[in-house]
Design a protein around this motif. Sequence first.
Motif, short mmCIF file in Angstrom:
data_model
loop_
_atom_site.label_atom_id
_atom_site.label_comp_id
_atom_site.label_asym_id
_atom_site.label_seq_id
_atom_site.Cartn_x
_atom_site.Cartn_y
_atom_site.Cartn_z
N SER A 54 0.85 -1.19 0.00
CA SER A 54 0.00 0.00 0.00
C SER A 54 0.89 1.24 0.00
O SER A 54 2.11 1.15 0.01
CB SER A 54 -0.89 -0.02 1.23
OG SER A 54 -0.06 -0.02 2.39
N ASP A 55 0.26 2.41 0.04
CA ASP A 55 1.03 3.68 0.08
C ASP A 55 2.02 3.66 1.24
O ASP A 55 3.18 4.05 1.10
CB ASP A 55 0.08 4.87 0.26
CG ASP A 55 -0.82 5.03 -0.95
OD1 ASP A 55 -0.67 4.23 -1.89
OD2 ASP A 55 -1.67 5.95 -0.96
N ARG A 56 1.50 3.21 2.39
CA ARG A 56 2.34 3.22 3.60
C ARG A 56 3.59 2.36 3.39
O ARG A 56 4.70 2.75 3.77
CB ARG A 56 1.52 2.70 4.79
CG ARG A 56 2.21 2.86 6.14
CD ARG A 56 1.22 2.53 7.25
NE ARG A 56 0.82 1.14 7.22
CZ ARG A 56 1.55 0.15 7.77
NH1 ARG A 56 2.70 0.41 8.36
NH2 ARG A 56 1.12 -1.09 7.74
N HIS A 57 3.38 1.19 2.75
CA HIS A 57 4.53 0.30 2.53
C HIS A 57 5.56 0.96 1.62
O HIS A 57 6.77 0.84 1.85
CB HIS A 57 4.06 -1.02 1.90
CG HIS A 57 3.23 -1.86 2.82
ND1 HIS A 57 2.00 -2.37 2.46
CD2 HIS A 57 3.45 -2.27 4.06
CE1 HIS A 57 1.51 -3.05 3.46
NE2 HIS A 57 2.37 -3.02 4.46
N TYR A 58 5.07 1.63 0.57
CA TYR A 58 6.02 2.28 -0.35
C TYR A 58 6.78 3.40 0.37
O TYR A 58 7.99 3.56 0.19
CB TYR A 58 5.28 2.85 -1.57
CG TYR A 58 4.99 1.81 -2.63
CD1 TYR A 58 6.02 1.26 -3.40
CD2 TYR A 58 3.70 1.34 -2.84
CE1 TYR A 58 5.76 0.30 -4.36
CE2 TYR A 58 3.42 0.38 -3.80
CZ TYR A 58 4.46 -0.14 -4.56
OH TYR A 58 4.21 -1.11 -5.52
#
Length: 1969
Positions: free
Chosen positions: A928-932
């Motif tokens: 997800s965005d957070r992971h990126y």
Amino acid sequence: MWIPTDHEKYGVVLVSFRGTVQHGLPLEIGDTVQILEKCEGWFRGNILKNPNVKGIFPSSYIHLKNAHVKNKGQFETIVPVEDSVITEMTSTLRDWGAMWKQLYVKNEGDLFHRLWHVMNEILDLRRQVLVGHLTHDRMRDVKQHITARLDWGNEQLGLDLVPRREFNMVDPDEISVTELYKLMEHRHRKKDTPAVASTHHLFVHVKSLVSANLGEELEVFFHIYDGRESRPLSERFFVKLNKSGLPKSPEKTERQCTLFVDLGSSDLRKDVYIVVHVVRIGRMGAGEKKNLCSVQYRRPFGCAVVSIADLLTADSKDDHLLKVYACNTESEWHQIHENIIKKANSRYNLSGSNTGLAVALQLLHGDIEQLRREYMVLFTRGVSITRKLGFSDVIMPGEMRNDLYITLEKGEFEKGGKSVARNVEITVYVLDIDGQILKTHVAAGSGEPGGDEYHSLVLYHNNSPRWAEQLKLPIPVDMFRGSHVRFEFRHCSTKDKGEKKLFGYSFVPLMQEDGRTLPDGNHELIIHKCEENTSLAECPRYLKLPFSKANLPSNNQTLKGAKESFWITSFLCSTKLTQNGDMLDLLKWRAHPERINDSLSKLKEIDGSEIVKFLQDTLDTLFGILDESSQRYGLKVFDSLVHIINLLQDSKFQHFKPVMDTYIESHFAGALSYRDLIKVLKWYVDRIVDAEIQDHIQQVLKASEYIFKYIIQSRRLFSLATGGQNEEEFRVCIHELFMSIRFFLSQDNKSTSPVAQTQAVFLRTFPAVYGELLKIFAVREVAGFVRETLGSLPTAVHADCLEAVKLQCIAKTVESQLYINPESRCILLPVVLRVLQVHMQEQRDLVMCARIFTSMLSLIKKEENGTAEPVVSEEVELIVESLLGVLLRTILEISNRPQPSGPAMRLQFQDVTGEFVACLLALLRQMSDRHYQQLLQAFSSKDNLRDFLLQIFTVFRILIRPEMFSKDWTVMRLVTNNVIITTVLYLSDALRKNFLNDKFDYKVWDSYFYLSVIFINQPCLQLESFSPSKRKKILEKYGDMRVMMGCEIFSMWQNLGEHKLNFIPAMIGPFLEVTLVPQPDLRNVMIPIFHDMMDWEQRRSGNFKQVEAKLIDKLDSLMSEGKGDETYRELFNSILLKKIERETWRESGISLIATVTRLMERLLDYRDCMKLGEVDGKKIGCTVSLLNFYKTELNKEEMYIRYIHKLYDLHFKAQNYTEASYTLLLYDELLEWSDRPLREFLNYPMQSEWQRKEYLHLTIVQNFDRGKCWENGIILCRELADQYESYYDYRNLSKMRMMEASLYDKIMDQQRLEPEFFRVGFYGKKFPFFLRNKEFVCRGHDYERLEAFQQRMLNEFPHAIAMQHVNQPDQTIYQADAQYLQIYAVTPIPESQDVLQRDGVPDNIKSFYKFNHILRFRYDRPFHKGTKDKENEFKSLWVERTTLTLVQSLPGISRWFEVDKRELVEVSPLENAIEVIENKNLQLRTLITQCQSRQMQNINPLTMCLNGVIDAAVNGGLARYQEAFFAKDYIMNHPEDGEKIGRLRELMFEQAHILEYGLAVHEKFVPQDMRPLHKKLVDQFHLMKSSLGIQEFPAYVRASPVHFTNGSPRTCRNSVPNIISPDGGRGVARRSYPAVNRYSSSSLSSQASNEVSNITGQSESSDEVFNMQPSPSTSSLSSNHSASPNVTSSAPSSARGSPQMAEKHKHSRENACLSPRDRPVSAIFPNPMDPAQRAPPHQIGEATLPRSDPNLSAPDKVRPTPSSWSLDSVKEGAPSFSDSFGKMLCPPVPPRPLYSAGSSAKNMRSQSPVSASRSPQKTMVPPFTPSPTECQSTSLVSNSPVLSGSYSSGISSLSRCSVSEASGTELPAGDHLPYPLPPPTTLPNSVSSSSDEPIRRENKTPPPYSVYERNNPRRPVPLPHSLSIPPQADPPALPPKPHQLRTGSMKLDGTSDPRVPRPRPLPRKVSQL
């Protein structure tokens, strides 16, 4: 009113609807419709396949179906509610439908019919599914069948592989990418490698036995026989045949057909055979009389053998005719099959020449259940099953079998008082415990039902018979005890009515007292003697007797020593009975407690099949012993249990594992056993570290799965019984056990140590224990056990094998139920990740790593709303953190590694790559965005981030590669692309933030752009190439990913700012490739980038040459690959022009865009022309256009050379060898004779420039030879010869001289066809760019005339309209949106007039110069100006002469060239008359010459020509001209024509003079029968002279006798200058002799020719001249050789737009009505350039007589004085040089210079060839009058071609010659001689008439066909002594040696240095290729 529908949303059209009402929507039956609204019996909606078109249709035409509605409202979509298999079937069949029709069009008949059958089959199955009456199993089978058929069709049609799970299509978004990959891989593998069946079955169908001498019934026995071990593998199949050799019961197929079942793969080998024994039933001897004996005996007949291996290669169910052999002696019968196999020919022979057994044999593969489904007919019709002897390779639980096989082996009998041996027959009975015979329990084999008894074979007079007959006794288990088999022996007498007399018996009991059955093997039975009438009914009496010699007590010597014995072999195949005593002892342990220890010890020695037969009983026994005496027998019971558990690991018994599982679940009752089992297991584990021999411990650990199963089940039973007592105690025991295990696992050992191997054994079985532990312990507790156990392994493991096993253990852990639970997963994940990371970093065991990774990721799923659970999110975070980087490195590593060679290894290699890729995609999809954000923030430095980005971009490029996934994996590719574009969008932000402005990093940005370009260009995203349905699905699911990526590229490009300069010109090619993708949005986004590039390049360097060069280079390669279209060209042009409107550099920008656009036009034309099926002419024309564009406009040498070779290939393929040579010459001329090395290029190797030029020269010469253009070949030969000579390469020099000589021979000996030339105009916008609104002249093919050429052009351009007139078209035609062709024939104007005007030059040579190197062509159109005089038409007959000049001369690099300029000249009637008479004179002169030189076979052509001229003259031929032009009023009115009138008068007198001379020659040669005609001609000639008013020839005619060169008259050349046209309107009048009327006189072309020829005063056609037939049509010029080639098609002449059409018709009719005598006088004069009069070599009209030089102006021409006028006058002229591009002079190839002995240096003089050619000196030579004898013998060469002014072998050079036309222009005074020339020498018998003839020695022979002009050096020409030039003060140099010509210095004095250096060639561009 229309209201939106609620339920009626989806339907199928039942009846087609035309849609003729207003707003009606046309529907075809079967269309599916989406319904939006309804109104009173009408629906409004759209067809699903075309949702944009909406309309109304009747509701009664629609069958409604249920459907789900998504996005209800304006943009709603519907999904049918039906079985997914049905949905897929429907859409697939629709796709197939269109493709199926295309198969028919492409003529792929086989696939067309197969697909048709499959489609029908699928439709039929679809009906069955829809009806819904199928059972669950049948439905499953039908669906399986449907999907198999769909997959087959998709594969055949090259469609995509469909991922399926349980027959249903899988949505790739609903499963993880790793799962999707597995499904695809599984389906792919299934398709690639069909599973090899482990079991096989042989189908046998007996048809008949063919034999001449039958008459008795037969029994046929089949069995499978192992030749290696010499034993049967199966029981026998038994068929009875009647006396005709056919099956006895044809209605019962099971009696003729059988299936030999359960053959293993090891049985399919060469030494396994099908053996057939045939037994006859009848008399003892085959030849005995019928009435002798009524008793029937079974007697040997024959045997047949066939190898099973032969059936593996045979097609399906082949019929075999097996040869039947008989044994020579009956004693060999038992081994006849072995003798046949061993080919012991002496022991057997054919039983009859035509005896054979017809059988069908077929091998079937797979398990028997599968066969029942596949071959349903076989089993429903009836087939008997023939089993293997013994159990199959795999024993299935529940299999019931109880067969005893007894083989009657042999017997030993006494004679019994007889003189001869006995004929013994055995009768076999089975009797039960009561002595009753068991009915139907004796079978000879399968097939026939069992009987009560069995009679053996009878072997004739044999006391030691060997039968080898196998019987099957299927006795029920419950009847075994007490039963016995009895064998009765009888002697069969051949006398005494053939009685069978009993003389003894044997018996054998089937079960022993202790319950064991008769043991397998050989048994020697005692033969008890008895009388014939002894009753054997009382069994108890003989059962007490001993039956076997082996069982006799030692004291019974009587029976032991008896000679008579009988041997049998028994074999029991039973699932219930045992022959093993130890097994029985164990099962009956309670009866003998003292034997327990022995029985447990012997258990390991018992055969496994015996144990599994009694598995449950054995296990009950073991646990019974354990419960009763655990202390005493605990260890032994445990070991026995371990032995049984491990026995089930064997592949033969693995199917019994479920039996044990069932036993544990349902029958096991040992509630207390767990304590003992745990205790013993711990005892073993504790001993591991110290034990020296680990084998037994390893066996224990191998069985740990089932030991734990027993422990856990026992504990559960105890808990149930006691209510959960001792729970804590049990837990402690388990914990202690695991502590022991962890301790032994933690030992660090070398790989070879026994402990390490034991650790490996435990790790293999450990994961199987998890499931059992979960039955009692909590999930987290079990996870803790596992984590600690796996964590206890030493970190630095030395043992590689242990590492692999550890990974396998991890893999099984991840795949286990334990790991699926999220609670346990978070405990185990760190352990798994740690192990994986280590292995992947070290690149070890990647296959297993991939498997683990795949399993891990397939468990992680996002929820439907796209968010992941917190647990899942944490897992993803953990995996990304520890494995993403190493995963990228791994993929890079394995992708760059060279692929292994073995196919199995390669598959494994691909699997690993594919699985890792799937893992990467699955991981990225979960991020997800957070992971990126976390990922990008985790990088400590910019360098690390840079490396990561470079890595991931590189990996993405690898993923896009076509070879990454199979061709039909579109689903997988689309998922990959979706993940890539999502990730790139995230990463592009990082790129902008971290690598722009002062931190700019070119490498990262370049990698990004490169990836984006490859992404957009990949084939699987080119939606235009997909079917509409597939395109729609992709767009609905993913949108057009190309446009998304294009917008991203544009956005990133705009961010670059001044850094854009780093990517110019590198990114021009890639971006251009993107813009060529046929997606309008993408093009609109990307094309403006080029404007940006031009702008930045302009700022940097002040121009955009780099941009232009790169654009042009890339356009060619990209467009030739099929990219780009006309729309793109227009879009490129319009967008960029709009963009640069306000730029300061607008002008240069427009120029660049125009150049690129023009190139695109040509490239698109080229691509269209190169399509398959296009005609060669178009391809060649287009290639020439492109080639010239590259040369002239773009100056791109490499592209130019590439297209030269493409053009060469086209010409060569089309057999245009001359054009091919000219084409290759373009490249040849770019090269020098130097030693400069050239790189490898096209098909040329790396070589020196000299070698390549030599190769090119040889190739060109070879092609000139093929194209019969030998003169050009000779010049190249000479150039090569000079090179060889200069290098002293005499071997090649010799070959070259011989080649040159052979070319001269071919010129003289071989016939050349004369081509026609046609002018073609291409008008209208529909023509390709290179032809549009242009006119060309085309060289026709051999034998091609106007009609044929016109037809060819119309075939090449099928949409073109042929124009019916020759007038220039107007602008409406030019701008029309159509194609117009205007075609007419034209006449070539030869450049080398001097060769053609010389006498004595053979026609073979002249023919070349008439039709080669032609730059100008002429077309004449006659018309009347002013009032037409009906009495004499010639007064007003003008000719409109059009001269077409081409851009290049023909022939050249193409068969046609564009017209460069047109010149229109009107020829006055007087000039026309001069030409007509002049041409007739030429014709006469030539015929007379040919006649004199004996070139004519007969004199007829001359006779007819004379007749035509003289006879016409009597009727006023020349008189008409006299009337018209010699009248006083004409002379008064036209004072300016005085000279011309004089010229006409001279020509008329000359004609009369020639006629007189011709008649003299004619008289000499005329045959006797033609004398009257000759006399008539002489008389008429005198009349003609008088009509002309000639009494005496004028003084200038009389002054000198008439002489001819070779006896032919010559004309005064320069008496009247010809000012009609620049070329003097001169040509060759040719006629064909003997004439063949080749052209249809009825054709309109012919008609037009008639009209023209009559107007111009031509009446003699070839037909008329030869045949003297006054046919009206024969006065025409031939239809295709027309001198007025103004006819393009066969339209009526009135339509052709010629203004005097009616007049012409009229005149034509008038002439046609006249006899030859009555025709106008003008009829004898042919049109000067009449193509119809062309003739082959050696025929009339080939040589034109010399004429005044058209290239000299009047003042330059020399007039002889009247007194010196003769037919042999002096000719003086200068060579004509053209300054127009591509024009050249091609005189005859000159001879080498000859030096006579009499010539010396002092007679030589050096002279400038250039000045000589520019200012010819006007030196008169006195007339030379030969003697009368000389006329006939030596040629008079006064106007010899050797001295012709235009004589030259000059060749145009690459640099353009800037010399003006030779019109007397002088050179500047400073010009000097470039080099000294060799002297002229005298040829014997030759006299020259010119003093200052320019003489040249050419230094280097450039080709005569170059497209550039060179200076025209010439070879020296000999002068006679009488005309030799006075010597100079300084004598010239001697002629040089060839090699000296290469030296650079030169000395002009000629005394000290005799070399003549070659001049340095003009500078020119030399190819670097």
